[in-house]
Design an enzyme around this catalytic site. Structure first.
Site, short mmCIF file in Angstrom:
data_model
loop_
_atom_site.label_atom_id
_atom_site.label_comp_id
_atom_site.label_asym_id
_atom_site.label_seq_id
_atom_site.Cartn_x
_atom_site.Cartn_y
_atom_site.Cartn_z
N GLY A 179 27.27 33.90 14.37
CA GLY A 179 27.49 35.16 13.46
C GLY A 179 26.39 35.26 12.29
N GLU A 208 26.10 29.19 21.76
CA GLU A 208 27.29 29.48 22.30
C GLU A 208 27.79 28.88 23.87
OE1 GLU A 208 26.18 31.96 19.31
OE2 GLU A 208 24.99 31.33 20.95
N ASP A 255 25.76 36.22 21.29
CA ASP A 255 26.06 37.68 21.30
C ASP A 255 25.50 38.04 19.80
OD1 ASP A 255 27.72 35.93 19.60
OD2 ASP A 255 29.56 37.40 19.57
#
Length: 345
Positions: A113, A136, A144
């Site tokens: 993030g 991840e 992502d």
């Protein structure tokens, strides 16, 4: 954890809108409230003629932002998890299309993030302490926050290598692969921000005045090996290529991949390969389709347990081996997400 008033500090200084990620004890992990507060401020500042640019930086020295606060998912359940990602991805898209300079001062760890609230802006200023990674697959997830657009556009097969292994990059490497746009040492970041806030020169000139050469990039010396192994037509072929190479680099990478979620690696390989040909919005919508199904997949919950909650570092992946990952399971993750479409407006 809900956002407290101090988790992110939003302020104005001179011609800047300032975002301070303010959870240093949690490595500035991005929680849901922080995403919503940052989005609201950015939308307000986009219409404010007195705001010429945005600066986002961190409190503390260890991390810019070590990722999303995913430990809260185990407490709040799948519905909260999907809403978190939905709002986070909308913020990522807003940053990518922001009408004013968006300048991230990245000093320390930046993952997940944290990449989402920095990489899509116009400027990423990295210090000598930067540690960029998308790890991840170690927790049963996929790269992502728009990484399926970012990583495939790095030189050669470096992005796929980073997405599968979670390898960390320092300042020179971060600039070489395109994450960092400029290098400024930690000691110079305050002066840079002051110049951006109060100086009369254009933003680009201020940044250029403070920027320094980060030096040679070690990852470029490894690019030939990376391209040779990770340029294979399938994930199985990548693993076979590494296994057949007795060199230290190949064997080290193979050992790393042996600890990652096999399902996550299979998803990541397809996601990043196909991301080469897709627009940003298409990439992030495919990511949304995958993560919105993570409650069906035990590896994510197990990865969070093993690495972030219990911290025993012994995840029990299901299935445990790459050759046991079923193609129909992978294909299901790439079907359009159920429910309301992802709003990126």
């Amino acid at each position: 954890m809900n956002m407290t008033q101090s988790d992110v500090v939003l302020s104005r200084e001179g011609r800047l809108g300032r975002i301070l990620l303010n959870r240093p004890k949690a490595l500035n992990a991005l929680n849901h409230g922080m995403s919503l507060a940052i989005e609201a401020a950015l939308r307000e500042w986009s219409e404010d003629k007195e705001v010429a640019a945005i600066v986002i930086r961190q409190a503390g020295e260890r991390a810019f932002c070590a990722g999303g606060d995913v430990r809260q998912f185990t407490e709040k359940g799948p519905a909260f998890m999907r809403q978190y990602w939905r709002d986070e991805y909308r913020l990522n898209a807003l940053i990518r299309h922001y009408p004013k300079p968006y300048i991230a001062l990245v000093d320390g760890i930046v993952m997940g993030g944290g990449v989402g609230v920095s990489a899509h802006g116009s400027h990423r200023i990295v210090s000598e302490h930067v540690a960029f990674a998308m790890p991840e697959t170690a927790i049963g997830l996929v790269p992502d926050v728009g990484a399926s657009y970012l990583l495939p556009r790095m030189p050669g097969e470096i992005g796929l290598y980073l997405g599968l292994t979670g390898a960390r990059l320092g300042a020179a490497d971060s600039v070489a692969v395109g994450f960092g746009t400029h290098h400024v040492k930690r000691a110079g970041l305050d002066a840079l921000e002051a110049g951006l806030a109060h100086g009369g020169d254009p933003i680009e000139r201020v940044i250029g005045h403070h920027a320094q050469d980060p030096g040679p990039a070690p990852i470029l010396e490894q690019r030939a090996e990376i391209d040779r192994h990770f340029g294979q037509p399938s994930l199985g072929a990548v693993m076979a290529s590494l296994a057949a190479d007795p060199g230290a680099f190949a064997q080290s990478v193979l050992a790393t991949l042996s600890t990652r979620s096999p399902t996550s690696m299979a998803l990541t390989f397809r996601l990043l390969r196909e991301g080469r040909r897709q627009a940003f919005e298409d990439c992030i919508r495919r990511e949304w389709g995958i993560v919105s199904r993570m409650d069906e997949h035990s590896d994510f919950a197990e990865g969070v347990r093993a690495l972030l909650v219990d911290k025993d570092n012994r995840p029990r992946w299901n299935p445990p081996h790459l050759d046991q990952v079923r193609e129909d399971v992978i294909t299901r993750y790439f079907e359009p997400a159920e429910g309301p479409p992802l709003d990126l407006g």
